[in-house]
Design a protein around this motif. Structure first.
Motif, PDB file in Angstrom:
ATOM      1  N   ASP A   1      16.789   8.700   7.002  1.00  0.00           N
ATOM      2  CA  ASP A   1      16.921   9.970   7.716  1.00  0.00           C
ATOM      3  C   ASP A   1      15.760  10.171   8.690  1.00  0.00           C
ATOM      4  OD1 ASP A   1      19.220  10.534   6.353  1.00  0.00           O
ATOM      5  OD2 ASP A   1      18.279  11.860   4.874  1.00  0.00           O
ATOM      6  N   GLU A   2      14.550   9.817   8.260  1.00  0.00           N
ATOM      7  CA  GLU A   2      13.376   9.970   9.125  1.00  0.00           C
ATOM      8  C   GLU A   2      13.489   9.057  10.345  1.00  0.00           C
ATOM      9  OE1 GLU A   2       8.480   9.615   9.002  1.00  0.00           O
ATOM     10  OE2 GLU A   2       9.679   8.986   7.279  1.00  0.00           O
ATOM     11  N   ALA A   3      13.951   7.832  10.127  1.00  0.00           N
ATOM     12  CA  ALA A   3      14.103   6.888  11.232  1.00  0.00           C
ATOM     13  C   ALA A   3      15.093   7.417  12.269  1.00  0.00           C
ATOM     14  CB  ALA A   3      14.562   5.530  10.699  1.00  0.00           C
ATOM     15  N   HIS A   4      16.242   7.930  11.804  1.00  0.00           N
ATOM     16  CA  HIS A   4      17.241   8.468  12.732  1.00  0.00           C
ATOM     17  C   HIS A   4      16.701   9.701  13.470  1.00  0.00           C
ATOM     18  CE1 HIS A   4      20.165   5.934  10.527  1.00  0.00           C
ATOM     19  NE2 HIS A   4      20.831   5.972  11.668  1.00  0.00           N
ATOM     20  N   ASP A   5      15.952  10.539  12.768  1.00  0.00           N
ATOM     21  CA  ASP A   5      15.386  11.735  13.381  1.00  0.00           C
ATOM     22  C   ASP A   5      14.397  11.370  14.490  1.00  0.00           C
ATOM     23  OD1 ASP A   5      14.955  14.671  13.436  1.00  0.00           O
ATOM     24  OD2 ASP A   5      12.937  14.135  12.772  1.00  0.00           O
ATOM     25  N   ILE A   6      13.572  10.361  14.239  1.00  0.00           N
ATOM     26  CA  ILE A   6      12.612   9.903  15.251  1.00  0.00           C
ATOM     27  C   ILE A   6      13.340   9.384  16.488  1.00  0.00           C
ATOM     28  CG2 ILE A   6      10.909   8.103  15.782  1.00  0.00           C
ATOM     29  CD1 ILE A   6       9.935   8.385  12.856  1.00  0.00           C
ATOM     30  N   MET A   7      14.378   8.588  16.285  1.00  0.00           N
ATOM     31  CA  MET A   7      15.095   8.008  17.419  1.00  0.00           C
ATOM     32  C   MET A   7      15.840   9.073  18.221  1.00  0.00           C
ATOM     33  SD  MET A   7      13.860   5.142  17.053  1.00  0.00           S
ATOM     34  CE  MET A   7      14.478   4.610  18.639  1.00  0.00           C
ATOM     35  N   LYS A   8      16.348  10.104  17.548  1.00  0.00           N
ATOM     36  CA  LYS A   8      17.012  11.201  18.268  1.00  0.00           C
ATOM     37  C   LYS A   8      16.022  11.941  19.166  1.00  0.00           C
ATOM     38  CE  LYS A   8      20.766  12.126  15.001  1.00  0.00           C
ATOM     39  NZ  LYS A   8      21.306  13.072  13.991  1.00  0.00           N
ATOM     40  N   LYS A   9      14.797  12.137  18.666  1.00  0.00           N
ATOM     41  CA  LYS A   9      13.778  12.819  19.462  1.00  0.00           C
ATOM     42  C   LYS A   9      13.355  11.974  20.663  1.00  0.00           C
ATOM     43  CE  LYS A   9      11.997  15.672  15.681  1.00  0.00           C
ATOM     44  NZ  LYS A   9      10.871  15.941  14.754  1.00  0.00           N
ATOM     45  N   ILE A  10      13.258  10.667  20.480  1.00  0.00           N
ATOM     46  CA  ILE A  10      12.933   9.773  21.589  1.00  0.00           C
ATOM     47  C   ILE A  10      14.051   9.791  22.623  1.00  0.00           C
ATOM     48  CG2 ILE A  10      12.634   7.352  22.242  1.00  0.00           C
ATOM     49  CD1 ILE A  10      11.153   6.948  19.641  1.00  0.00           C
ATOM     50  N   ASP A  11      15.288   9.717  22.150  1.00  0.00           N
ATOM     51  CA  ASP A  11      16.442   9.723  23.047  1.00  0.00           C
ATOM     52  C   ASP A  11      16.484  11.009  23.868  1.00  0.00           C
ATOM     53  OD1 ASP A  11      18.890   8.158  23.705  1.00  0.00           O
ATOM     54  OD2 ASP A  11      19.905   9.981  23.064  1.00  0.00           O
TER      55      ASP A  11
END
Length: 242
Positions: free
Chosen positions: A18-28
């Motif tokens: 979940d943390e990994a997906h959250d980080i990538m969404k913020k980068i995107d």
């Protein structure tokens, strides 16, 4: 006892995912916002020679982008359009619109180390890749991105070093489908634009050509402005080349 430990382990893995997906969404979100306009200078060093280009790009979401060359004079007015993973180029000197086939997406763009895929496709890291956290050191997270099974992407994996204070990448290492390191993107000089953060200096270094490099300097950045849908029609290739 063993079952409890197993459940805790599964919970920890789920939280990391979940943390990994959250980080990538913020980068995107930082990369594209609702829409984005950029003007950039590109300096290309190859075989001991350096040349400079300037381009403008307009993008909405992950499926629409338009690119226009404004310098040097001999290339001025060359335009590129991407819609739903299809790509076209307009060359004013021959007054022709050329469709770029998928087989050419990894070819160099305008003689740089950037590919056609980089410049026009605007693929989404959130939609196309599964992220996994490899390491954490201070505010920097090392992430492995592997393509989803049905994703139309050209890389076997990407290793990204992410600053979680701004949710921008410091370095991306790209690998081919055989796991061979192909190129490295470096990002520096992060600036804030409203709620968004963007590195304003990028350097691309091909692994097999250590004397080559492509440097990008962002001269103008505008997020969430009113970009006309006219930029994302095939007629835009000629209309906005002038």
């Amino acid at each position: 006892m063993k079952k409890a430990l197993f459940v805790l382990l599964l919970s920890a893995v789920a939280l990391m995912g979940d943390e990994a997906h959250d980080i990538m969404k913020k980068i995107d979100n930082n990369i594209r916002g609702q829409n984005i306009y950029l003007q950039m200078k590109m300096t290309i060093t190859s075989m001991g020679h350096t040349r400079t280009m300037k381009i403008q790009t307009w993008a909405k979401g992950t499926k629409k982008s338009f690119v226009k060359t404004i310098y040097p004079p001999k290339d001025k007015g060359i335009t590129f359009l991407s819609l739903d993973n299809q790509m076209w180029q307009y060359v004013p000197k021959i007054e022709r619109i050329i469709k770029i086939p998928p087989s050419m997406m990894l070819q160099n763009w305008m003689g740089s180390d950037i590919t056609n895929d980089d410049m026009v496709k605007q693929s989404s890291i959130v939609d196309d890749y599964d992220p996994r956290i490899l390491d954490k050191e201070g505010t920097v997270v090392t992430m492995e991105l592997t393509p989803k099974e049905d994703a139309a992407v050209v890389w076997g994996k990407i290793i990204s070093y992410i600053d979680t204070t701004t949710y921008t990448s410091q370095k991306d290492i790209f690998y081919d489908e055989d796991g061979k390191e192909v190129r490295i993107f470096y990002y520096e000089n992060v600036k804030k634009y409203g709620p968004y953060y963007m590195p304003t200096y990028w350097k691309l270094q091909p692994v097999d050509k250590p004397n080559n490099r492509t440097e990008i300097f962002l001269e103008e950045v505008k997020y969430d402005s009113d970009i006309s849908e006219q930029y994302f029609q095939k007629s835009a290739l000629k209309r906005f080349s002038r």
